[in-house]
Design a protein around this motif. Structure first.
Motif, short mmCIF file in Angstrom:
data_model
loop_
_atom_site.label_atom_id
_atom_site.label_comp_id
_atom_site.label_asym_id
_atom_site.label_seq_id
_atom_site.Cartn_x
_atom_site.Cartn_y
_atom_site.Cartn_z
N SER A 10 12.12 -1.76 9.77
CA SER A 10 11.14 -2.27 8.82
C SER A 10 10.25 -1.14 8.32
O SER A 10 9.95 -1.06 7.13
CB SER A 10 10.27 -3.35 9.46
N ARG A 13 12.18 1.08 5.86
CA ARG A 13 12.29 0.42 4.54
C ARG A 13 10.96 0.55 3.79
O ARG A 13 10.94 0.89 2.61
CB ARG A 13 12.66 -1.05 4.70
N PHE A 14 9.85 0.25 4.46
CA PHE A 14 8.53 0.35 3.83
C PHE A 14 8.26 1.77 3.37
O PHE A 14 7.88 2.02 2.22
CB PHE A 14 7.45 -0.11 4.81
N SER A 16 10.29 4.23 2.79
CA SER A 16 11.21 4.70 1.74
C SER A 16 10.70 4.33 0.36
O SER A 16 10.94 5.05 -0.62
CB SER A 16 12.60 4.11 1.96
N GLU A 17 9.98 3.22 0.25
CA GLU A 17 9.42 2.81 -1.04
C GLU A 17 8.28 3.73 -1.49
O GLU A 17 7.89 3.72 -2.65
CB GLU A 17 8.89 1.38 -0.95
N LEU A 18 7.75 4.53 -0.56
CA LEU A 18 6.62 5.40 -0.85
C LEU A 18 7.00 6.86 -1.10
O LEU A 18 6.13 7.70 -1.30
CB LEU A 18 5.59 5.33 0.28
N GLU A 21 5.04 9.48 -3.29
CA GLU A 21 3.65 9.04 -3.38
C GLU A 21 2.75 9.86 -2.45
O GLU A 21 3.21 10.42 -1.46
CB GLU A 21 3.54 7.56 -2.98
N ARG A 69 -0.52 4.29 1.75
CA ARG A 69 -0.40 4.84 0.41
C ARG A 69 -1.82 5.04 -0.10
O ARG A 69 -2.60 4.10 -0.15
CB ARG A 69 0.37 3.90 -0.51
N ARG A 74 -1.92 0.21 0.54
CA ARG A 74 -0.85 -0.52 1.24
C ARG A 74 -0.65 0.15 2.58
O ARG A 74 -0.69 1.37 2.68
CB ARG A 74 0.47 -0.48 0.46
#
Length: 78
Positions: A10, A13-14, A16-18, A21, A69, A74
């Motif tokens: 989890s 995945r979280f 990787s979205e950043l 950034e 972030r 987040r």
């Protein structure tokens, strides 16, 4: 599959979205800020400045307590 393994997936995945950034990484020893460059299954790479020099830090996911972030706040806490 263990809960720790599921939690790591989890987190990956979280995180990787950043990629790309500006983030703050809190470990059990230190806090780092910089640009998240890469997320692997057991570590991430953070581009930051140390004494004015640009460096790439590899941080083990097992040591991370929280990842923020900077722009939105987040967060994911293990």
């Amino acid at each position: 599959m263990s809960n720790q393994r599921m939690s790591n997936q989890s987190f990956v995945r979280f995180a990787s979205e950043l990629v790309g950034e500006e983030v703050e990484v809190i470990t059990n020893n230190e806090t780092f800020t910089g640009t998240l460059e890469y997320v692997g299954s057991d570590h991430l790479i953070l581009v930051t400045r140390v004494r004015g020099r640009r460096v790439r830090l590899a941080i083990r996911i097992a040591l991370i307590i929280a990842l923020f972030r900077l722009a939105t706040g987040r967060t994911f806490t293990l």
